[in-house]
Design a protein around this motif. Structure first.
Motif: not given
Length: 227
Positions: A91-106, A109-120
């Protein structure tokens, strides 16, 4: 006459022996008692530093008030981030950061959350008592009142000051604090000459005659002068 002289000699020898013993014992006793007292004082200074750091985290400054600091410990709240899940190397290599992950969670968007593997993946902020978080394992609420009091000083409080320091190069202003207890505050009931000698020694070394944490003259990472 000879008998009287002998008695005087015995008295003189006894007095001389006593003075010799006291000459050795007095500084040893002074140092031992000083060590016991300073151990207790350092414990309070460490707790003051801990509280001051959290106070600054919340307000951007330190406080020079003992009452304010005690009230902050007893009644203040501090934010705690509850973390669940971590980002994988992929996930980190794909450019995902803590800040970006939090933005997606907030976004929710369940589809985007699942696509980025952020369900948990969760980052929730809650507020807890400053006392419970920092001091409950060491001090009772009643003992919190005593951290600003200098042990062996007959109830005197630590001297506390705050200041700011502006870096000449960057222009950044840094808040500073200092809490201190001079030797006279907690050693004055011990041998006077030993106290004078100790203060004179510190003066010659251009060091503070007592214990202190932090500095109001220059940044020192809130270090204690015993460290």
């Amino acid at each position: 006459m000879k008998h009287a002289v002998k008695i005087l000699l015995v008295i003189a020898i006894g007095l001389l022996a006593y003075l010799c013993v006291m000459c050795i014992y007095t500084p040893i006793h002074f140092d031992e008692e000083r060590g016991v007292r300073e151990k207790a004082i350092i414990a309070n200074l460490v707790n003051i530093r801990k509280a001051q750091i959290e106070f600054k985290n919340q307000y951007g400054r330190y406080t020079a008030s003992c009452d304010t600091l005690v009230d902050f410990i007893k009644n203040g709240k501090m934010p705690v981030v509850l973390k669940e899940g971590t980002l994988t190397d992929e996930q980190l290599q794909n450019g995902l950061t803590e800040a970006k992950a939090l933005k997606i969670i907030k976004s929710g968007n369940k589809k985007e959350i699942a696509a980025n593997g952020l369900e948990n993946f969760r980052r929730d902020t809650t507020f807890v008592s400053v006392y419970e978080s920092l001091f409950a394992n060491e001090l009772t609420l009643e003992q919190v009142e005593q951290i600003v009091v200098v042990p062996f000083s007959n109830g005197q409080r630590f001297e506390m000051e705050t200041a700011t320091h502006t870096n000449a190069t960057s222009g950044i202003t840094i808040p500073l604090f200092e809490a201190r207890a001079p030797y006279d505050m907690y050693l004055s009931d011990l041998n006077r000459q030993e106290l004078v000698n100790l203060k004179d020694e510190k003066s010659k070394l251009e060091k503070y005659a007592g214990l202190k944490v932090g500095s109001i003259t220059e940044p020192n990472n809130n270090a204690g002068n015993w460290e």
